[in-house]
Design an enzyme around this catalytic site. Structure first.
Site, PDB file in Angstrom:
ATOM      1  N   ARG A  92       0.897  -1.179  -0.524  1.00 40.34           N
ATOM      2  CA  ARG A  92       0.300  -0.074  -0.046  1.00 40.34           C
ATOM      3  C   ARG A  92       0.783   1.673  -0.066  1.00 40.34           C
ATOM      4  O   ARG A  92       1.574   1.546   1.223  1.00 40.34           O
ATOM      5  CB  ARG A  92      -0.771   0.459   1.599  1.00 40.34           C
ATOM      6  CG  ARG A  92      -1.723   1.402   1.282  1.00 40.34           C
ATOM      7  CD  ARG A  92      -3.045   0.986   2.414  1.00 40.34           C
ATOM      8  NE  ARG A  92      -3.969   1.949   3.191  1.00 40.34           N
ATOM      9  CZ  ARG A  92      -3.444   3.080   3.116  1.00 40.34           C
ATOM     10  NH1 ARG A  92      -2.512   3.927   4.171  1.00 40.34           N
ATOM     11  NH2 ARG A  92      -4.518   4.144   3.280  1.00 40.34           N
ATOM     12  N   SER A 149     -12.955  -2.734   1.193  1.00 36.70           N
ATOM     13  CA  SER A 149     -13.508  -2.231   2.582  1.00 36.70           C
ATOM     14  C   SER A 149     -15.067  -1.844   2.658  1.00 36.70           C
ATOM     15  O   SER A 149     -15.413  -1.304   1.607  1.00 36.70           O
ATOM     16  CB  SER A 149     -12.570  -0.711   2.272  1.00 36.70           C
ATOM     17  OG  SER A 149     -10.751  -0.712   2.467  1.00 36.70           O
ATOM     18  N   LYS A 160      -3.818   6.155   8.473  1.00 35.05           N
ATOM     19  CA  LYS A 160      -4.851   6.616   7.396  1.00 35.05           C
ATOM     20  C   LYS A 160      -5.245   7.785   7.006  1.00 35.05           C
ATOM     21  O   LYS A 160      -6.409   8.596   8.214  1.00 35.05           O
ATOM     22  CB  LYS A 160      -5.470   5.150   6.592  1.00 35.05           C
ATOM     23  CG  LYS A 160      -6.770   6.106   5.341  1.00 35.05           C
ATOM     24  CD  LYS A 160      -7.652   4.778   5.771  1.00 35.05           C
ATOM     25  CE  LYS A 160      -8.376   4.636   4.663  1.00 35.05           C
ATOM     26  NZ  LYS A 160      -8.274   5.037   3.406  1.00 35.05           N
TER      27      LYS A 160
HETATM   28  N1  TZP Z   1      -7.757   1.208   6.687  1.00 35.03           N
HETATM   29  C1  TZP Z   1      -8.170   1.853   7.187  1.00 35.03           C
HETATM   30  S1  TZP Z   1      -7.801   2.161   8.616  1.00 35.03           S
HETATM   31  C2  TZP Z   1      -6.543   2.066   7.856  1.00 35.03           C
HETATM   32  C3  TZP Z   1      -6.631   2.001   6.941  1.00 35.03           C
HETATM   33  C4  TZP Z   1      -5.852   1.385   5.730  1.00 35.03           C
HETATM   34  C5  TZP Z   1      -4.593   1.839   8.603  1.00 35.03           C
HETATM   35  C6  TZP Z   1      -5.043   1.193   9.729  1.00 35.03           C
HETATM   36  O1  TZP Z   1      -3.315   1.068  10.067  1.00 35.03           O
HETATM   37  P1  TZP Z   1      -2.609   1.373  11.888  1.00 35.03           P
HETATM   38  O2  TZP Z   1      -1.468   2.161  11.920  1.00 35.03           O
HETATM   39  O3  TZP Z   1      -2.768  -0.698  12.208  1.00 35.03           O
HETATM   40  O4  TZP Z   1      -3.649   1.364  12.566  1.00 35.03           O
END
Ligand code: TZP
Ligand code: MG
Length: 221
Positions: A45, A117, A146
Site C-alpha cells: 500500500r 473495504s 490513514k
Molecule cells: N484503513 C482503515 S484504517 C487503516 C486503513 C488502511 C490504517 C490502519 O493502520 P494502523 O497503523 O494499523 O492503524
C-alpha cells in the site's frame, strides 16, 4: 483440503499492510522481519504524503513481492489493478472509492484474491454479491496511518455483519494492537490487518509473533 473461504480465513489471521512511508527500517527489512514473526498475508500500500510513484513504486513492489514469493506469503496490491496485473500479484484490495469489485473480479479472474473495504451492511452485501473474497472492516480504533479514515466504529459493524448472517471472511482494521485485538476477534473477525503495530514496532519479529498469538488465542465467545 481447505475450502476457498477457509483458506482465506487462515490468510487473514495476521494481514500486514505497508508502504515505504509506514516503515522505520527499510521496507524490505521491515517485511523480512514481519515474515519471520509469522504474518499470514501482505498488502503493498504505497500511499500518503511522501509515497513513491512511477518506476520507483513498481521497483519496490517487485522487491517486496520477491520476498513474499520466497516465503510463501500471498502478495496483495492496494487499489492499483494495473500494477497487480503487471506483477501477476495474488490479489487486490479496494475501497469504496475504487473500481467496483465486480469489475475487478471480471478483470482478474476467479483465482485471484479480491478484498473490499466495507463500512456498512449495505456495502458488505454489495461486496459479497460482487464476488469479494473478504471484507476489511474498520477503522475499529483510532488510527494515524490513514489520513482519510472514516469515523471510528469500534467492533459494532463487525458484530452487525455477523448478526445479519454474513459468513464471508472478515478482517478488522484500524488502530489494532496486541492490547485491543481480542474484542475484534470476539466480534467475529477472522483476523486483523495492521500497519503500525508491526511496521513501527521496536522489535518487528517479536511484535508480529505476539499479535499472531493473540489472534489465535482470542477465540470466539
Ligand atoms: N484503513 C482503515 S484504517 C487503516 C486503513 C488502511 C490504517 C490502519 O493502520 P494502523 O497503523 O494499523 O492503524
Ligand atoms: Mg483504495
Amino acid at each position: 483440503m481447505l475450502s476457498r473461504s477457509e483458506h482465506i480465513r487462515e490468510l487473514l489471521k495476521l494481514y500486514f499492510i505497508m508502504g515505504s512511508v509506514n516503515c522505520r527500517l527499510s521496507p524490505a527489512d521491515t517485511l523480512l522481519q514481519a515474515v519471520n514473526g509469522g504474518i499470514t498475508l501482505f498488502q503493498f500500500r504505497e500511499k500518503g504524503p511522501g509515497a513513491l510513484s512511477g518506476a520507483a513504486a513498481v521497483d519496490l513492489a517487485r522487491q517486496l513481492q520477491g520476498i513474499c514469493r520466497q516465503r510463501g506469503i500471498p502478495f496483495i496490491v492496494n487499489d492499483d489493478i494495473g500494477l497487480a496485473e503487471m506483477l501477476d500479484a495474488d490479489g487486490v484490495h479496494v475501497g469504496q472509492e475504487d473500481e467496483p469489485a465486480a469489475a475487478i473480479r471480471r478483470r482478474l479472474g476467479a483465482d485471484k484474491i479480491v478484498g473490499v473495504s466495507a463500512h456498512t451492511l449495505e456495502e458488505a452485501q454489495q461486496a459479497v454479491s460482487d464476488g469479494a473474497d473478504y471484507l476489511g472492516v474498520g477503522p475499529v480504533y483510532p488510527t494515524s496511518s490513514k489520513e482519510d479514515a472514516r469515523a471510528v466504529q469500534g467492533t459494532q459493524v463487525i458484530e452487525q455483519l455477523r448478526r445479519s448472517g454474513l459468513s464471508i471472511p472478515i478482517v478488522g482494521i484500524g488502530g489494532i494492537t496486541a492490547d485491543n485485538v481480542t474484542p475484534v476477534i470476539r466480534a467475529g473477525a477472522d483476523g486483523i490487518s495492521v500497519i503500525s503495530a508491526v511496521a513501527q514496532a521496536p522489535e518487528i519479529t517479536g511484535a508480529a509473533r505476539h499479535l499472531l498469538h493473540k489472534v489465535i488465542t482470542s477465540g470466539r465467545t
